[in-house]
Design an enzyme around this catalytic site. Structure first.
Site, PDB file in Angstrom:
ATOM      1  N   CYS A  68       0.831  -1.210   0.000  1.00  0.00           N
ATOM      2  CA  CYS A  68       0.000   0.000   0.000  1.00  0.00           C
ATOM      3  C   CYS A  68       0.868   1.263   0.000  1.00  0.00           C
ATOM      4  O   CYS A  68       1.894   1.332   0.678  1.00  0.00           O
ATOM      5  CB  CYS A  68      -0.926  -0.012   1.217  1.00  0.00           C
ATOM      6  SG  CYS A  68      -2.068   1.381   1.219  1.00  0.00           S
ATOM      7  N   CYS A  72       0.258   4.735   7.050  1.00  0.00           N
ATOM      8  CA  CYS A  72      -0.414   4.560   8.351  1.00  0.00           C
ATOM      9  C   CYS A  72       0.530   3.816   9.320  1.00  0.00           C
ATOM     10  O   CYS A  72       0.941   2.680   9.040  1.00  0.00           O
ATOM     11  CB  CYS A  72      -1.717   3.785   8.162  1.00  0.00           C
ATOM     12  SG  CYS A  72      -2.732   4.446   6.817  1.00  0.00           S
ATOM     13  N   CYS A  75       0.189   0.053  10.336  1.00  0.00           N
ATOM     14  CA  CYS A  75      -0.220  -0.954   9.354  1.00  0.00           C
ATOM     15  C   CYS A  75       0.941  -1.734   8.733  1.00  0.00           C
ATOM     16  O   CYS A  75       1.836  -1.152   8.110  1.00  0.00           O
ATOM     17  CB  CYS A  75      -1.044  -0.295   8.250  1.00  0.00           C
ATOM     18  SG  CYS A  75      -1.733  -1.529   7.119  1.00  0.00           S
ATOM     19  N   CYS A 112     -16.342  -9.773   5.359  1.00  0.00           N
ATOM     20  CA  CYS A 112     -15.683  -8.485   5.111  1.00  0.00           C
ATOM     21  C   CYS A 112     -14.424  -8.676   4.273  1.00  0.00           C
ATOM     22  O   CYS A 112     -13.540  -9.447   4.659  1.00  0.00           O
ATOM     23  CB  CYS A 112     -15.275  -7.837   6.433  1.00  0.00           C
ATOM     24  SG  CYS A 112     -16.608  -7.690   7.612  1.00  0.00           S
ATOM     25  N   CYS A 143     -19.378  -6.834   3.159  1.00  0.00           N
ATOM     26  CA  CYS A 143     -18.704  -5.610   3.615  1.00  0.00           C
ATOM     27  C   CYS A 143     -17.380  -5.517   2.868  1.00  0.00           C
ATOM     28  O   CYS A 143     -16.724  -6.536   2.630  1.00  0.00           O
ATOM     29  CB  CYS A 143     -18.452  -5.701   5.120  1.00  0.00           C
ATOM     30  SG  CYS A 143     -17.506  -4.298   5.763  1.00  0.00           S
ATOM     31  N   CYS A 203     -19.633   1.340   8.339  1.00  0.00           N
ATOM     32  CA  CYS A 203     -18.889   0.698   9.421  1.00  0.00           C
ATOM     33  C   CYS A 203     -17.665   1.576   9.652  1.00  0.00           C
ATOM     34  O   CYS A 203     -16.803   1.682   8.774  1.00  0.00           O
ATOM     35  CB  CYS A 203     -18.487  -0.719   9.003  1.00  0.00           C
ATOM     36  SG  CYS A 203     -17.395  -1.527  10.197  1.00  0.00           S
ATOM     37  N   ARG A 275     -18.067  -3.244  17.666  1.00  0.00           N
ATOM     38  CA  ARG A 275     -17.290  -4.426  17.303  1.00  0.00           C
ATOM     39  C   ARG A 275     -15.982  -4.486  18.065  1.00  0.00           C
ATOM     40  O   ARG A 275     -15.162  -3.570  17.971  1.00  0.00           O
ATOM     41  CB  ARG A 275     -16.994  -4.403  15.812  1.00  0.00           C
ATOM     42  CG  ARG A 275     -18.191  -4.047  14.971  1.00  0.00           C
ATOM     43  CD  ARG A 275     -17.766  -3.716  13.569  1.00  0.00           C
ATOM     44  NE  ARG A 275     -17.089  -4.861  13.026  1.00  0.00           N
ATOM     45  CZ  ARG A 275     -17.669  -5.762  12.250  1.00  0.00           C
ATOM     46  NH1 ARG A 275     -18.926  -5.631  11.930  1.00  0.00           N
ATOM     47  NH2 ARG A 275     -16.999  -6.779  11.796  1.00  0.00           N
TER      48      ARG A 275
HETATM   49  N1  SAM Z   1      -6.734   0.303   3.095  1.00  0.00           N
HETATM   50  C1  SAM Z   1      -8.031   0.438   3.606  1.00  0.00           C
HETATM   51  C2  SAM Z   1      -8.144   1.519   4.665  1.00  0.00           C
HETATM   52  O1  SAM Z   1      -7.125   1.925   5.201  1.00  0.00           O
HETATM   53  O2  SAM Z   1      -9.268   1.935   4.925  1.00  0.00           O
HETATM   54  C3  SAM Z   1      -8.605  -0.852   4.153  1.00  0.00           C
HETATM   55  C4  SAM Z   1      -7.740  -1.786   4.966  1.00  0.00           C
HETATM   56  S1  SAM Z   1      -7.116  -1.151   6.509  1.00  0.00           S
HETATM   57  C5  SAM Z   1      -5.994  -2.427   6.946  1.00  0.00           C
HETATM   58  C6  SAM Z   1      -8.515  -1.262   7.596  1.00  0.00           C
HETATM   59  C7  SAM Z   1      -8.342  -0.850   9.028  1.00  0.00           C
HETATM   60  O3  SAM Z   1      -7.595  -1.819   9.740  1.00  0.00           O
HETATM   61  C8  SAM Z   1      -7.582   0.426   9.339  1.00  0.00           C
HETATM   62  O4  SAM Z   1      -8.364   1.573   9.177  1.00  0.00           O
HETATM   63  C9  SAM Z   1      -7.231   0.240  10.799  1.00  0.00           C
HETATM   64  O5  SAM Z   1      -8.247   0.765  11.631  1.00  0.00           O
HETATM   65  C10 SAM Z   1      -7.169  -1.272  10.956  1.00  0.00           C
HETATM   66  N2  SAM Z   1      -5.796  -1.723  11.246  1.00  0.00           N
HETATM   67  C11 SAM Z   1      -4.785  -1.828  10.363  1.00  0.00           C
HETATM   68  N3  SAM Z   1      -3.662  -2.262  10.957  1.00  0.00           N
HETATM   69  C12 SAM Z   1      -3.967  -2.436  12.270  1.00  0.00           C
HETATM   70  C13 SAM Z   1      -3.226  -2.864  13.410  1.00  0.00           C
HETATM   71  N4  SAM Z   1      -1.932  -3.173  13.320  1.00  0.00           N
HETATM   72  N5  SAM Z   1      -3.857  -2.918  14.598  1.00  0.00           N
HETATM   73  C14 SAM Z   1      -5.171  -2.589  14.691  1.00  0.00           C
HETATM   74  N6  SAM Z   1      -5.918  -2.185  13.652  1.00  0.00           N
HETATM   75  C15 SAM Z   1      -5.335  -2.110  12.450  1.00  0.00           C
HETATM   76 FE1  SF4 Z   2      -2.898   1.212   3.349  1.00  0.00          FE
HETATM   77 FE2  SF4 Z   2      -2.814  -0.008   5.698  1.00  0.00          FE
HETATM   78 FE3  SF4 Z   2      -3.272   2.624   5.588  1.00  0.00          FE
HETATM   79 FE4  SF4 Z   2      -5.158   0.904   4.727  1.00  0.00          FE
HETATM   80  S1  SF4 Z   2      -4.419   1.115   6.813  1.00  0.00           S
HETATM   81  S2  SF4 Z   2      -4.460   2.791   3.697  1.00  0.00           S
HETATM   82  S3  SF4 Z   2      -3.840  -0.738   3.885  1.00  0.00           S
HETATM   83  S4  SF4 Z   2      -1.362   1.549   4.943  1.00  0.00           S
END
Ligand code: SAM
Ligand code: SF4
Ligand code: DTB
Length: 328
Positions: A68, A72, A75, A112, A143, A203, A275
């Site tokens: 990606c 973030c 992530c 999902c 979802c 959601c 959730r």
């Molecule tokens: N890329 C899309 C986005 O960011 O909306 C969808 C996938 S993203 C992985 C979905 C959500 O997963 C993020 O908004 C975050 O809240 C959660 N998430 C990701 N990594 C995480 C982690 N290490 N611990 C807890 N929640 C996590």
């Molecule tokens: Fe990309 Fe992870 Fe951020 Fe979603 S949460 S936009 S997958 S870096």
């Protein structure tokens, strides 16, 4: 002794007369209540709107993993972090349908599908439509969480049968820039607006345990509760600290503070499914039981979240048996 008092909220004339506007102060005051008073209050709210012994089960599948462009800090799928999982293609429809069928057989009611994108291209939406249609045809709620949507994309997803779109605000507005620099929280709000306008259920929740303050946790909850209308489904994620991400060494949040966050979500968003999301594998069964007592009534069910672990389904079934919880 602090009494259980009503929140100090203000109502705003332009809002629906039925929806409370929550100030950050009012949510912060909930956080400050003695633990038992807060849980009692959350339980009372919960029982007004739900069967207190029923929990909804959703199964997650990463349909497009890694690579990606976003940064973030939590992530493992960001290409910008050391953790940086390799970028994979979108899974073929047969693979997704096989996973969805298994999820349904195991008792999940919602499936999902997550993609590690900043947002989908129109071509990605073309490829996703048959997947959504096929999952919907199995009789599951659908979802997707695909990142930020452009004009017209939400409508196409809705037409294919998408019931929910997951898009989190993740943290308080003033903390957002400390965790993510490649997009803003306003970008996320814009996508939520598009999803609502297309008639897809929202959601939307966030992550705690990223080093934010209690006031910032209250700020996130207030912001979610003040969305108009507030989301139908509110994931509260506990950070899964993954090696190689900037938040790998974040201080672990006191579990009672996590439970308090769940209780505040329940009180401020009485009719939402709250959730208990990421972080359950690292949580004791007792803390999970406290989360249910605080009003959580949905979990991710299946041995994997997107890329990290989740309790084994058998372990969750055993926990539900012990607590007398049935699937919603
Ligand atoms: N890329 C899309 C986005 O960011 O909306 C969808 C996938 S993203 C992985 C979905 C959500 O997963 C993020 O908004 C975050 O809240 C959660 N998430 C990701 N990594 C995480 C982690 N290490 N611990 C807890 N929640 C996590
Ligand atoms: Fe990309 Fe992870 Fe951020 Fe979603 S949460 S936009 S997958 S870096
Ligand atoms: C949400 O709020 N939590 C889920 C779901 N929405 C997509 C994702 C949790 C991801 C945890 C880290 C991982 O497994 O990669």
């Amino acid at each position: 002794m602090t009494p259980v008092s009503s929140p100090d909220y203000t109502t705003n004339a332009s809002r629906s007369p039925f929806q409370t506007r929550w100030t950050v102060d009012a949510v912060a005051a909930l956080f400050e209540l003695p633990f038992n008073d807060l849980i009692y209050r959350a339980q009372q709210t919960h029982r007004q709107h739900f069967d207190a012994n029923a929990v909804q089960l959703s199964t997650l599948l990463s349909v497009k993993t890694g690579g990606c462009s976003e940064d973030c800090g939590y992530c493992p799928q960001s290409a910008r972090h050391e953790a940086g999982m390799p970028s994979e293609d979108l899974l073929p429809v047969e693979d997704v349908v096989a996973a969805a069928r298994k999820a349904k057989e195991n008792g999940a009611s919602r499936f999902c599908m997550g993609a590690a994108w900043r947002g989908p291209k129109d071509r990605d939406i073309d490829n996703l439509l048959p997947i959504i249609e096929a999952v919907k045809d199995l009789g599951l709620e659908t979802c997707c969480t695909l990142g930020m949507l452009k004009d017209g994309q939400a409508e196409r997803l809705k037409e294919a049968g998408l019931d929910y779109y997951n898009h989190n605000l993740d943290t308080a507005p003033e903390f957002y820039g400390r965790v993510i620099s490649t997009h803003t929280q306003q970008d996320r709000l814009n996508t939520l607006e598009r999803v609502r306008e297309a008639g897809i259920h929202v959601c939307c929740g966030g992550i705690v345990g990223m080093g934010e303050s209690r006031r910032q946790r209250a700020g996130l909850i207030a912001q979610l509760a003040n969305l108009e209308p507030y989301p139908e489904s509110v994931p509260i994620n506990n950070l899964v600290a993954v090696e190689g991400t900037p938040l790998a060494n974040a201080e672990v949040l006191d579990p009672f503070e996590f439970v308090r966050t769940v209780a505040c979500a329940r009180i401020t968003m009485p009719k939402a499914l709250v959730r208990l999301s990421a972080g359950r594998q690292q949580m004791s069964e007792s803390v999970q039981a406290l989360c249910f007592l605080a009003g959580a009534n949905s979990i991710f069910y299946g041995d994997k979240l997107l890329t990290t672990g989740n309790p084994e389904a058998e372990q969750d079934r055993a926990l539900m048996r012990k607590l007398g919880i049935t699937p919603l």
